[in-house]
Enzyme design. Structure first.
Site, PDB file in Angstrom:
ATOM      1  N   GLU A   1     -22.410  -5.369   3.541  1.00  0.00           N
ATOM      2  CA  GLU A   1     -22.085  -4.105   4.210  1.00  0.00           C
ATOM      3  C   GLU A   1     -23.295  -3.184   4.257  1.00  0.00           C
ATOM      4  OE1 GLU A   1     -19.421  -3.610   5.917  1.00  0.00           O
ATOM      5  OE2 GLU A   1     -18.628  -5.539   5.279  1.00  0.00           O
TER       6      GLU A   1
ATOM      7  N   HIS B   1     -25.445  -4.063   7.160  1.00  0.00           N
ATOM      8  CA  HIS B   1     -25.032  -3.483   8.441  1.00  0.00           C
ATOM      9  C   HIS B   1     -25.510  -2.042   8.545  1.00  0.00           C
ATOM     10  CE1 HIS B   1     -22.468  -6.642   9.868  1.00  0.00           C
ATOM     11  NE2 HIS B   1     -21.643  -6.582   8.839  1.00  0.00           N
TER      12      HIS B   1
ATOM     13  N   THR C   1       0.822  -1.208   0.000  1.00  0.00           N
ATOM     14  CA  THR C   1       0.000   0.000   0.000  1.00  0.00           C
ATOM     15  C   THR C   1       0.853   1.255   0.000  1.00  0.00           C
ATOM     16  OG1 THR C   1      -0.228  -0.412   2.358  1.00  0.00           O
ATOM     17  CG2 THR C   1      -2.133  -0.850   0.992  1.00  0.00           C
TER      18      THR C   1
HETATM   19  P1  ADP Z   1       4.782  -1.408   1.255  1.00  0.00           P
HETATM   20  O1  ADP Z   1       6.042  -0.820   1.808  1.00  0.00           O
HETATM   21  O2  ADP Z   1       3.542  -0.843   1.876  1.00  0.00           O
HETATM   22  O3  ADP Z   1       4.736  -2.885   1.193  1.00  0.00           O
HETATM   23  P2  ADP Z   1       5.735  -0.193  -1.127  1.00  0.00           P
HETATM   24  O4  ADP Z   1       5.890   1.194  -0.678  1.00  0.00           O
HETATM   25  O5  ADP Z   1       6.962  -1.026  -1.190  1.00  0.00           O
HETATM   26  O6  ADP Z   1       4.661  -0.942  -0.260  1.00  0.00           O
HETATM   27  O7  ADP Z   1       5.002  -0.181  -2.526  1.00  0.00           O
HETATM   28  C1  ADP Z   1       5.450  -0.947  -3.588  1.00  0.00           C
HETATM   29  C2  ADP Z   1       5.230  -0.238  -4.890  1.00  0.00           C
HETATM   30  O8  ADP Z   1       3.835  -0.084  -5.154  1.00  0.00           O
HETATM   31  C3  ADP Z   1       5.768   1.167  -4.903  1.00  0.00           C
HETATM   32  O9  ADP Z   1       7.112   1.177  -5.263  1.00  0.00           O
HETATM   33  C4  ADP Z   1       4.901   1.841  -5.943  1.00  0.00           C
HETATM   34  O10 ADP Z   1       5.390   1.610  -7.227  1.00  0.00           O
HETATM   35  C5  ADP Z   1       3.589   1.127  -5.816  1.00  0.00           C
HETATM   36  N1  ADP Z   1       2.627   1.895  -5.012  1.00  0.00           N
HETATM   37  C6  ADP Z   1       2.085   1.522  -3.843  1.00  0.00           C
HETATM   38  N2  ADP Z   1       1.233   2.457  -3.380  1.00  0.00           N
HETATM   39  C7  ADP Z   1       1.243   3.458  -4.274  1.00  0.00           C
HETATM   40  C8  ADP Z   1       0.569   4.716  -4.366  1.00  0.00           C
HETATM   41  N3  ADP Z   1      -0.298   5.122  -3.438  1.00  0.00           N
HETATM   42  N4  ADP Z   1       0.840   5.498  -5.420  1.00  0.00           N
HETATM   43  C9  ADP Z   1       1.693   5.095  -6.375  1.00  0.00           C
HETATM   44  N5  ADP Z   1       2.359   3.927  -6.350  1.00  0.00           N
HETATM   45  C10 ADP Z   1       2.138   3.096  -5.330  1.00  0.00           C
HETATM   46 ZN    ZN Z   2     -20.119  -7.948   8.429  1.00  0.00          ZN
END
Ligand code: ADP
Ligand code: ZN
Length: 650
Positions: free
Chosen positions: A461, A464, A241
Site C-alpha cells: 500500500e 501505491h 461489522t
Molecule cells: P452484521 O449484521 O454486520 O453481520 P452484527 O451487527 O450482527 O453484524 O454484529 C454481530 C456482533 O458483533 C454484535 O452483536 C456485536 O456484539 C459485535 N459488534 C460488531 N460490531 C461492533 C461494534 N462496532 N461495536 C461493538 N460491537 C460490535
Molecule cells: Zn495494490
C-alpha cells in the site's frame, strides 16, 4: 421513551397460508389419532389355546364379539380385572369403558363356532359365553390409509418447491408460519435496549444515522419545513461489522419498535409467500409507526435481475422484490416508517432498489482499524471481569482484519477459558489463547492477517501511495489503510475523478500508481505476490482501452475499435486483423512495462519515505494525507485538487 409494554401484534394471515395451516392441522390430528388408536385400549392378541385354557375354562369371559367374520374380541368380566393375569393389561384400558382385553383371529366363522361349541361341551348352559356378530368398519384406519399417502405427496412437493426457489435456505423455519412474516418485534422498554454507546467505532456512520434518530423522535421538526427524510438506508459492509447492531441501536435510541426479517426468510417453499410476508411486515410496521423495519441479507431478494440467473427459477424472488419496491413507494416518510437494509454485497443489488426514494442512502461499514478495535474491545470487556494485566492496546494490535463480531467472540471465548480453569478473573493469557483459537477457526473463511502478511500489505500500500505522491499526473491518496476491504487486501482512497477528459499522461501515471504496490513488494522483499490481482486487472484494462478505444498509443495510432452500439461485444469476430491483434498485444505490454519501470524508479529514489510510511502503517493501520505529507516532506506533486480540503472527504 415510551414505556408501556406493547401487546402482541395479531398475525394477519394471507389466503394461501390459511389453507396450509389447515392442512398441517389435519396431519397433526391424524397423527394423534393414529397413536391414540395404537397405544391406548388396544386389545392384546392371544391364541385359541390360551383363550380356552386361561379364560374360557376359568369362566372369566363375559362375552365374545366376532368382527367382520375375521376377528374375535374377548371381553373379560370386570370383576376379574383384579386377577393378576389381567391386571396389567386392564390397567392400560380406559377406565369405566367396556372394551375387549384380547382378540384372536379366526379362519372362518363356521370353524370358530364348531370349536367354541366343542370347548363348551359339558358346561352348563347358563355359563356358556354369549357371542355377537358384528360388522364394523374401522373408519379411523381407512381414512388414515387414504389420507396419509396424499399428505406425504403434498409434503414432498412443497419441499421440492422450496428447494428450487431458495436452495436449502429457511429449512429451519417453523412449518406453521407460512405467509406470516416472522418479524420479531422488539419494543422499547423490553428488548431493544441497545444504544449508540454499545456501538464502538464507526463514528461517521453513527453521525449519519443519528439524523434518523432525531427524525423518529420528532418527525414534525423536519416535515414542517418540507424536508424529506430518506425512507431507505442501505448498510453495506462485511459480515460482523455491526450492521444489525447499528440498526437496533437506532431503534433503541429513538425508542421505537424494531421489526426485523432476514432476506432468506422471505423466500420459502410456496410461491407468493415472500410477497405476502413483505406485505405483512410493512403492515405491522405501519401499525406501530414510528418504527424501524430492518431487512438483513437484502441481496438474497434484491440481486440484479439478469440473464446470468435465468436458469434458476426466480419467480419467487422477483415477486418478493417487486412487493418490497411497491411497499417502499407506497408510503411517504411522514408515516414514520424507516427501512434499513443490510448487505455485504452492495455491488450486486438491482438498480431498481437503489433509485431515489428507495434505498438511496448508503452507509458503508468497514472492518475496524486499530483504534476502533480498541473501542470495540472496551465495549465487550465491560461485562467481563478482567485481571490487572489485560492490555487492550496489545489486543487491538494483535487482531488486524477482525470484525466486531470476531472481537465479541474473543471476549466471550477468553471468559470461557478462564472459567474452565476456575480463575477469579480473565487474564491476558486467556485472551491470547482466545485470539489464537479464533484465528484458528477463522483462517479459512475470513481475512485475518498474519504479521508477515501485514508487513507485505503495508509495503504494498505504501508503494501505491509513494508512487502516486511523486507522479505529476496521478491522484494523491487521501488516506491509506491496510485493513482488508472488499476483494483486495488493504486499500487507498483517492478523490473520485472530477474531470471526464483524461490525458495520455494521466492514464500512464494512473497505471504506474496501480503497479506501485507490486513494484514496492519486488523492491523490498525481492519477490512478488498474488496481492496485486486487482491492481493488475485495473492496469491491464486501462492500458488496453488506451490502445484500442482511445487511440492513445503510438503503435496503433489514432484508431478506435470502440463500438457504441455494443454489437461487437457479442460477435465472436474481432473487427481487426490478426496482425493488428499482435500490435495491440505488444502495445499494451509495452505500456504496462513502461509504467512499472517508472514506479520502480520512483520507489528506488524515495526508498526512505517508502520504508517510513510502511512502518507507520504497520503501527497505525490507517494513515491520513497529512501524515503522508510529513513523511514525504513534500506536497503531492499533482496539486490540481485543493489539497487542504481533502482531508476528510471520504
Ligand atoms: P452484521 O449484521 O454486520 O453481520 P452484527 O451487527 O450482527 O453484524 O454484529 C454481530 C456482533 O458483533 C454484535 O452483536 C456485536 O456484539 C459485535 N459488534 C460488531 N460490531 C461492533 C461494534 N462496532 N461495536 C461493538 N460491537 C460490535
Ligand atoms: Zn495494490
Amino acid at each position: 421513551m415510551n414505556k408501556n409494554p406493547a401487546p402482541d401484534i395479531p398475525e394477519a394471515g394471507s389466503k394461501p397460508s390459511r389453507w396450509i395451516f389447515l392442512l398441517y392441522a389435519l396431519i397433526a390430528i391424524t397423527l394423534v389419532m393414529f397413536f391414540w388408536y395404537r397405544n391406548e385400549g388396544a386389545p392384546e392378541e392371544t391364541t385359541w389355546q390360551d383363550f380356552v385354557e386361561k379364560m374360557l375354562i376359568p369362566q372369566d369371559v363375559e362375552k365374545l364379539e366376532v368382527v367382520n367374520g375375521q376377528k374375535v374380541n374377548v371381553f373379560i368380566k370386570t370383576s376379574k380385572y383384579n386377577d393378576p393375569k389381567y391386571s396389567s393389561l386392564a390397567s392400560k384400558m380406559a377406565k369405566n369403558l367396556k372394551v375387549p382385553l384380547y382378540y384372536y383371529t379366526i379362519g372362518s366363522v363356521d370353524v370358530f363356532y364348531n370349536q367354541l361349541h366343542e370347548a363348551e361341551q359339558g358346561m352348563p348352559l347358563n355359563q356358556q359365553v354369549p357371542v355377537t356378530y358384528i360388522n364394523k368398519n374401522d373408519w379411523g384406519w381407512t381414512i388414515l390409509m387414504w389420507i396419509l399417502p396424499f399428505l406425504l405427496l403434498v409434503f414432498l412437493w412443497s419441499r421440492m418447491l422450496r428447494g428450487t426457489s431458495s436452495g436449502m435456505q429457511g429449512m429451519n423455519t417453523s412449518i406453521f408460519n407460512f405467509g406470516q412474516s416472522q418479524a420479531r418485534v422488539t419494543e422499547s422498554g423490553n428488548k431493544s435496549t441497545i444504544t449508540f454507546a454499545q456501538v464502538a467505532g464507526m463514528d461517521e456512520a453513527k453521525e449519519e444515522i443519528s439524523e434518523i434518530v432525531k427524525f423518529l423522535k420528532n418527525p414534525t421538526f423536519y416535515t414542517r419545513l418540507g424536508a424529506k427524510i430518506p425512507k431507505g438506508i442501505l448498510l453495506v459492509g462485511p459480515p460482523g461489522t455491526g450492521k444489525t447492531l447499528l440498526a437496533k441501536a437506532v431503534a433503541g435510541e429513538a425508542g421505537v419498535p424494531f421489526f426485523s426479517l432476514s432476506g432468506s426468510e422471505f423466500i420459502e417453499m410456496f410461491v407468493g409467500v415472500g410477497a405476502a410476508r413483505m406485505r405483512d411486515l410493512f403492515a405491522k410496521a405501519k401499525a406501530k409507526a414510528p418504527s424501524i423495519v430492518f431487512i438483513d441479507e437484502i441481496d438474497t431478494i434484491g440481486r440484479v435481475r439478469g440473464k446470468a440467473y435465468s436458469l434458476q427459477s426466480n419467480d419467487e424472488r422477483d415477486s418478493t422484490l417487486n412487493q418490497l419496491l411497491a411497499e417502499l413507494d407506497g408510503f411517504d416518510t411522514s408515516t414514520g416508517v424507516i427501512v434499513l437494509a443490510a448487505t455485504n454485497r452492495g455491488d450486486i443489488l438491482d438498480s431498481a432498489l437503489l433509485r431515489p426514494g428507495r434505498f438511496d442512502r448508503h452507509i458503508h461499514l468497514e472492518l475496524p482499524n486499530i483504534n476502533e478495535r480498541k473501542a470495540i474491545f472496551l465495549v465487550h470487556l465491560k461485562p467481563v471481569k478482567t485481571g490487572q494485566d489485560v492490555n487492550v492496546d496489545q489486543l487491538a494490535s494483535q487482531t488486524p482484519g477482525f470484525s466486531g463480531a470476531d472481537i465479541a467472540n474473543i471476549c466471550n471465548e477468553a471468559a470461557l477459558i478462564a472459567a474452565r480453569s476456575e480463575k477469579n478473573s480473565v487474564d491476558q493469557a486467556d485472551f491470547n489463547q482466545a485470539v489464537d483459537r479464533v484465528i484458528g477457526g477463522l483462517e479459512k473463511k475470513s481475512k485475518v492477517i498474519s504479521p508477515s502478511e501485514k508487513r507485505r500489505i503495508a509495503f504494498h500500500e505504501a508503494g501505491h501511495v509513494i508512487t502516486g505522491w511523486f507522479l505529476p499526473h496521478a491522484t494523491p491518496a487521501l488516506k491509506v489503510s491496510i485493513i482488508p476491504r472488499g476483494k483486495s487486501l488493504g486499500a487507498a482512497w483517492y478523490l473520485p475523478e472530477e474531470h471526464q477528459i483524461v490525458t495520455r499522461e494521466e492514464f500512464l501515471d494512473t497505471i504506474s500508481m496501480a503497479l506501485g504496490g507490486r513494484a514496492a513488494e519486488e523492491l523490498v522483499f525481492g519477490e512478488i505476490s498474488s496481492n496485486a490481482l486487482d491492481d493488475l486487472e485495473k492496469a491491464t484494462k486501462q492500458a488496453y482501452s488506451m490502445v484500442v478505444y482511445y487511440g492513445l498509443s503510438n503503435a496503433l495510432g489514432h484508431l478506435s475499435y470502440y463500438d457504441a452500439s455494443g454489437r461487437t461485444e457479442q460477435s465472436l469476430v474481432r473487427p481487426y486483423s490478426e496482425k493488428t491483434a499482435e500490435i495491440i498485444d505488444d502495445a499494451v505490454r509495452q505500456l504496462i512495462e513502461g509504467a512499472y519501470a517508472k514506479a520502480t524508479e520512483i520507489l528506488t529514489n524515495h526508498r526512505n519515505q517508502l520504508d517510513d510510511l510502511a512502518e507507520l502503517l504497520i503501527r497505525k493501520e490507517v494513515v491520513y494525507q497529512e501524515e503522508i505529507r510529513q513523511i514525504t516532506g513534500h506536497l503531492p506533486t499533482n496539486q490540481k485538487q485543493n489539497y487542504v480540503s481533502q482531508r476528510r472527504s471520504i
